[in-house]
Structure formats: C-alpha cells, structure tokens
Design an enzyme around this catalytic site. Structure first.
Site, PDB file in Angstrom:
ATOM      1  N   THR A  65       0.813  -1.225   0.000  1.00 51.27           N
ATOM      2  CA  THR A  65       0.000   0.000   0.000  1.00 51.27           C
ATOM      3  C   THR A  65       0.844   1.272   0.000  1.00 51.27           C
ATOM      4  O   THR A  65       0.337   2.353  -0.300  1.00 51.27           O
ATOM      5  CB  THR A  65      -0.931   0.039   1.225  1.00 51.27           C
ATOM      6  OG1 THR A  65      -0.135   0.077   2.421  1.00 51.27           O
ATOM      7  CG2 THR A  65      -1.840  -1.191   1.258  1.00 51.27           C
ATOM      8  N   CYS A  95       2.424   3.002   9.504  1.00 52.96           N
ATOM      9  CA  CYS A  95       1.478   3.148  10.611  1.00 52.96           C
ATOM     10  C   CYS A  95       2.190   3.017  11.948  1.00 52.96           C
ATOM     11  O   CYS A  95       3.321   2.543  12.031  1.00 52.96           O
ATOM     12  CB  CYS A  95       0.396   2.070  10.544  1.00 52.96           C
ATOM     13  SG  CYS A  95      -0.545   2.009   9.002  1.00 52.96           S
ATOM     14  N   CYS A  99      -2.421   0.812  15.005  1.00 54.81           N
ATOM     15  CA  CYS A  99      -3.347   1.193  13.933  1.00 54.81           C
ATOM     16  C   CYS A  99      -4.505   0.202  13.836  1.00 54.81           C
ATOM     17  O   CYS A  99      -4.298  -1.012  13.818  1.00 54.81           O
ATOM     18  CB  CYS A  99      -2.607   1.256  12.598  1.00 54.81           C
ATOM     19  SG  CYS A  99      -3.668   1.781  11.219  1.00 54.81           S
ATOM     20  N   ARG A 128      -6.625  -3.517   9.254  1.00 49.37           N
ATOM     21  CA  ARG A 128      -6.359  -4.959   9.248  1.00 49.37           C
ATOM     22  C   ARG A 128      -4.860  -5.221   9.196  1.00 49.37           C
ATOM     23  O   ARG A 128      -4.130  -4.574   8.452  1.00 49.37           O
ATOM     24  CB  ARG A 128      -7.059  -5.610   8.042  1.00 49.37           C
ATOM     25  CG  ARG A 128      -6.912  -7.126   7.976  1.00 49.37           C
ATOM     26  CD  ARG A 128      -7.808  -7.672   6.873  1.00 49.37           C
ATOM     27  NE  ARG A 128      -7.437  -7.130   5.568  1.00 49.37           N
ATOM     28  CZ  ARG A 128      -6.491  -7.666   4.780  1.00 49.37           C
ATOM     29  NH1 ARG A 128      -5.834  -8.750   5.167  1.00 49.37           N
ATOM     30  NH2 ARG A 128      -6.234  -7.135   3.602  1.00 49.37           N
ATOM     31  N   ARG A 170       4.078   6.831   2.927  1.00 49.15           N
ATOM     32  CA  ARG A 170       3.345   7.988   3.421  1.00 49.15           C
ATOM     33  C   ARG A 170       2.606   7.621   4.699  1.00 49.15           C
ATOM     34  O   ARG A 170       2.321   6.454   4.977  1.00 49.15           O
ATOM     35  CB  ARG A 170       2.353   8.511   2.380  1.00 49.15           C
ATOM     36  CG  ARG A 170       1.170   7.607   2.120  1.00 49.15           C
ATOM     37  CD  ARG A 170       0.085   8.353   1.335  1.00 49.15           C
ATOM     38  NE  ARG A 170      -1.052   7.503   1.013  1.00 49.15           N
ATOM     39  CZ  ARG A 170      -2.058   7.254   1.844  1.00 49.15           C
ATOM     40  NH1 ARG A 170      -2.052   7.766   3.059  1.00 49.15           N
ATOM     41  NH2 ARG A 170      -3.059   6.486   1.474  1.00 49.15           N
ATOM     42  N   CYS A 222      -0.190   6.995   7.446  1.00 48.80           N
ATOM     43  CA  CYS A 222      -1.569   6.494   7.466  1.00 48.80           C
ATOM     44  C   CYS A 222      -2.503   7.617   7.923  1.00 48.80           C
ATOM     45  O   CYS A 222      -2.205   8.348   8.867  1.00 48.80           O
ATOM     46  CB  CYS A 222      -1.654   5.308   8.417  1.00 48.80           C
ATOM     47  SG  CYS A 222      -3.329   4.693   8.686  1.00 48.80           S
ATOM     48  N   CYS A 236      -4.386   6.376  11.647  1.00 49.65           N
ATOM     49  CA  CYS A 236      -3.709   6.362  12.947  1.00 49.65           C
ATOM     50  C   CYS A 236      -2.732   7.509  13.132  1.00 49.65           C
ATOM     51  O   CYS A 236      -2.198   7.686  14.219  1.00 49.65           O
ATOM     52  CB  CYS A 236      -2.989   5.030  13.157  1.00 49.65           C
ATOM     53  SG  CYS A 236      -1.537   4.781  12.094  1.00 49.65           S
TER      54      CYS A 236
END
Length: 504
Positions: free
Chosen positions: A28, A32, A36, A39, A61, A63, A66
């Site tokens: 992705t 995080c 967080c 999932r 980048r 999240c 969170c």
C-alpha cells in the site's frame, strides 16, 4: 528491533509501542503506528522502521487513520546518554530548524559528517530527514488549527522554501496543503490560540502531576486553576508563561477528566515558528514520552516499592520547560519550605522577569533569565549570604556558557560542572538532572521526603537503589507521594550544600 516481536505487537495493536517503531506496508505504500486499527498485513508485506523519518525516506506515506507521525515520542531518547540520544533530544527541540545541522553538530561536539553517519546507521535517517519529518507534523497542526496562509505556515514550520513545504506535505500525507487544511475534523482557532493534543502512553497518573506542579507554581509565572465553570474538586488547568526562541508565549494544559491517550493543551505564541519548541517543552514538563510499563516492570518487582507502583500506575517524573529556570529554583529552595521557595521565586519574577505584552489571567511575567539574576541586588535575595553567592555564581556560569544545560548536553559533564560551583551540592545536581535534563535515573538519597517515603514503604535502612536502575527518578516520585507530611527541612549531616527536602 526484533522484527518478529514487532509483528506480534502490530498483530495485537499494542499501543504501548506507538512511537517506538513504525510498520510500513509494501503493498500500500503506507506506514502506521503499531496500534493502527487497520487490518494487520501479512508478515511478508511489512517492514519496520525506528523512526517516522526513516519510513518517509523509504517512500512510505503516513496512514490517515492512525496518524503515526503524531505518536508519543520514543522513551529511548531520554533514557540514552549517547550521541544519538542527545541528538534526538536537540532535534525534537527544533535546533536543526533554528541553527541547521552545523549548529546541531557544534552543540554535540562532533563533525556534521560523523553525526549524520551515526544517525543514519541507527535510525535510517540523518538529521535533516528527522527534522523534516518533525516540520511536516508542525505544518499539519498549523494548517488544521490556524488561519495562517500556506506561505506563512511553511516558514513557521521551519521549511526554507514554499516548494520544499509543498513537496514534503505531498510526500508525507499524500495530500496537498489545501486538501490537508480542508480535511474533516479541523478545529477552530480562537484569538490566536493553537489547540493541541499531546499524546502519551497509558496508564497516566495525571492527578499526581498536577498536584506536583500546583504545589510549586510560581506566582505570576505559573498557575493551576479549576477548569472553567467547574468546582474546586473538578479537573484543573495548568497555565504558565514560556520564554521561547522567538519570543514569549502562554501555554495551558488540561487535566483529563477520564483516562485517554492525550492531554488537551493550548498555546498562544508570540512567534508561530516556536510551535515545535513549545510542544516539546510541554511534553518534557509532563513526561509524556515515558514508558510506564517499563518503569513498572523494574520498580514493581521491588518488595517495598511494588505496592506503591501498584497503587499509582503511570506515575510520571515531571521535567521542566526551561533548564535555567529549574536550576535557579533548585537553589532558591535550599533548606526552606516549598511555599517559601515559591514566594521568593514569585518576587524575583516580578522584580527581574520580563513582563508579558499582555497579562493572561494570573500570568504576568516570564521567569527571570540567568543573566539578570547574576546581577541581582542582594537585598532582593531573602536568603543567607552563602546561598546568595551560590545563586549568583551559578547564574553567571549559565549566562556565560561555563555550564550548559541544553537538552543535548552530556548529563555527567553538566553535573560535574554544576558540582564544581561554590554552594552547589549533590542534591541540587541530582534534582537538576532529574527535572531539567530529563534523566530517568537520578536519585536523591539525602532528601527528607525520600526518607519519609522509605519509612512509609516499610524500609528503615538504606534501600538497594541500584536495583531500581534505570528508573530511580520514578522511584523518587513514588516515595515523595508516599511520604507523610514532611518535617521541617534541615541540611543533611556532613553536607550543608545538599537540599534535603521535597521542593525546589
């Protein structure tokens, strides 16, 4: 960092490790904090980084759920006394923004090349990248809480150009500054006051911290007041003036009415460039980067301290917003009561402190600078002549740089320099280390409050305090809380320079 342990923490959403490391998902491109709520990714798709800056340098980048860049700071940086730990404390205080990497390296006594190499080797990012990550967080706060234009936000956050600001915001948040500003949840700014949420790890014994600060609040400089519209037993607000690099400021922090992962705070700045420094100093004052579970694991195993730790989980060791102020107050309080020290400090604040441009409630002055007190009239110092000389001598040493107490100082060297000054004894040095230099392992064996606390815990002799390392500062606070009302303070036998009571 042990990656299997990190993955178990991510799988269990362990908030205790927020800010200690960051997880980045390769599929992705997002990083995080461990807690967080998203999932949990598959193990083969996740990498771990010791800092947000390292994750950003690897093209991940933040999240949006969170907000990992807003996690509590790692407790490691206050615990460690090496080059990396000292550098991280200075970077957090905004030294790179104000003085550049050259200034940071000069303060630490190393070359820029060596410093950068050490930070890269351990943290995966150099001083510029670490400062850049911090600037991005400051910019986000300003964008979402003030009406400043984007150009003003860019320079206030410490960026050297608008282009650098725009590029960084896009890289860190995958949003333009305009999109970040209009994101849902923006809070309203009232009369230039910037609202903040200061994250911390649970548990947090807030009442004890506010009690500690209220007892020592210097009139005109600090105050602890009931929350607006509430009664005397309701949650309180701590307010104080701040002398920041860009000018005076006023900050206030609310005591939480229920357990939560942050403290609500507000700052009114004379110069918005000081936001980073203001936030870091409030975090240090309330010891918000502490790891209460690590403290409890060591102190809770002691047969005498264990019951105290169980009674007050999450007890903090409050720091301070200004090391020079704390050192002065430590000397002012030698061999007198807390109330007397507070009264004397308030008189000096009115006499030698700079007045605020506009009073705010009971706040009227900044605490006097070391330079101004070095030249104080002896008639204004209601204390014995020997302590007057000690105070003025210490202030002169602080003002001319003979003694350094900045966040990145070597604590042992600073302690030795203080101890070499006439009239400065071991108690004062340990107290300054504990509060001004955020040393988690300072111990005050001659302090009467500590002795009363030891007796209250059932120990009449000398404790095995070495077993409390590296958290002896927290042991001191547990003993202070446990102490019965302190007897009148007297000098410790054989050491008339020591402060032997619970005060500054």
């Amino acid at each position: 960092m042990h990656e299997d342990a990190c993955y178990r923490a991510v799988s269990s959403k362990d908030a205790r490790l927020d800010g200690v490391f960051y997880s980045a998902v390769r599929t992705t491109g997002i990083y995080c904090r461990p807690s967080c709520p998203a999932r949990t990714p598959k193990r083969e798709n996740i990498d771990f980084y010791p800092t947000a800056a390292a994750a950003q340098a690897a093209d991940f980048r933040a999240c949006r759920r969170c907000r990992p860049e807003a996690a509590p700071g790692s407790p490691e940086w206050n615990l460690r006394a090496d080059l990396v730990g000292r550098a991280m404390r200075l970077i957090a205080d905004g030294v790179v923004d104000r003085e550049g990497v050259a200034g940071l390296a000069a303060r630490l006594g190393y070359s820029e090349r060596h410093l950068t190499r050490e930070l890269h080797a351990e943290l995966g990012a150099g001083p510029l990248a670490l400062a850049r990550s911090q600037r991005a967080q400051t910019a986000r706060v300003l964008l979402q809480t003030t009406d400043l234009g984007a150009t003003e936000v860019a320079f206030a956050a410490g960026f050297s150009s608008v282009r650098q600001f725009n590029d960084t915001i896009r890289e860190v948040y995958a949003m333009t500054p305009t999109e970040l500003r209009t994101r849902q949840g923006r809070r309203t700014v009232v009369q230039g006051v910037i609202p903040l949420r200061l994250a911390h790890r649970q548990p947090f014994e807030a009442a004890a911290v506010f009690d500690f600060l209220a007892l020592r609040a210097v009139p005109g400089v600090e105050e602890v007041v009931p929350r607006s519209g509430s009664g005397p037993t309701a949650p309180r607000t701590y307010r104080r003036t701040l002398a920041l690099p860009g000018g005076p400021a006023v900050a206030e922090v609310d005591e939480p009415s229920k357990p939560q992962g942050w403290l609500d705070a507000r700052v009114r700045l004379g110069n918005v460039r000081d936001l980073t420094a203001a936030v870091q100093r409030l975090r240090a004052l309330f010891d918000l980067d502490a790891d209460p579970d690590a403290v409890a694991e060591v102190l809770g195993a002691d047969p005498f301290l264990g019951p105290l730790v169980a009674k007050r989980p999450g007890l903090r060791s409050p720091g301070h917003v200004d090391a020079h102020e704390l050192a002065v107050r430590a000397v002012l309080g030698q061999q007198v009561t807390v109330a007397a020290a507070r009264t004397l400090a308030g008189r000096l604040a009115v006499r030698y402190g700079a007045p605020l441009p506009e009073p705010s409630g009971g706040l009227t002055h900044l605490f006097p600078s070391a330079a101004s007190l070095a030249e104080a009239d002896p008639a204004d110092l209601a204390m014995p002549a020997a302590r007057q000389r000690a105070l003025r001598g210490m202030c002169a040493a602080l003002a001319d740089g003979t003694v350094h107490l900045d966040p990145g100082v070597d604590r042992d060297e600073a302690g030795a320099a203080l101890l070499a000054l006439p009239g400065i004894g071991p108690w004062t040095v340990s107290y300054v280390r504990m509060r001004a230099l955020a040393d988690p392992d300072a111990y005050l064996p001659t302090d009467l409050g500590v002795r009363h606390g030891l007796r209250a815990a059932g120990l009449d002799g000398e404790p095995a305090s070495e077993a409390w390392r590296p958290w002896r500062s927290y042991a001191v606070h547990h003993l202070w809380v446990a102490a019965t009302p302190a007897a009148p303070a007297v000098p410790a036998a054989g050491d008339r320079k020591s402060l032997t009571k619970v005060s500054e």
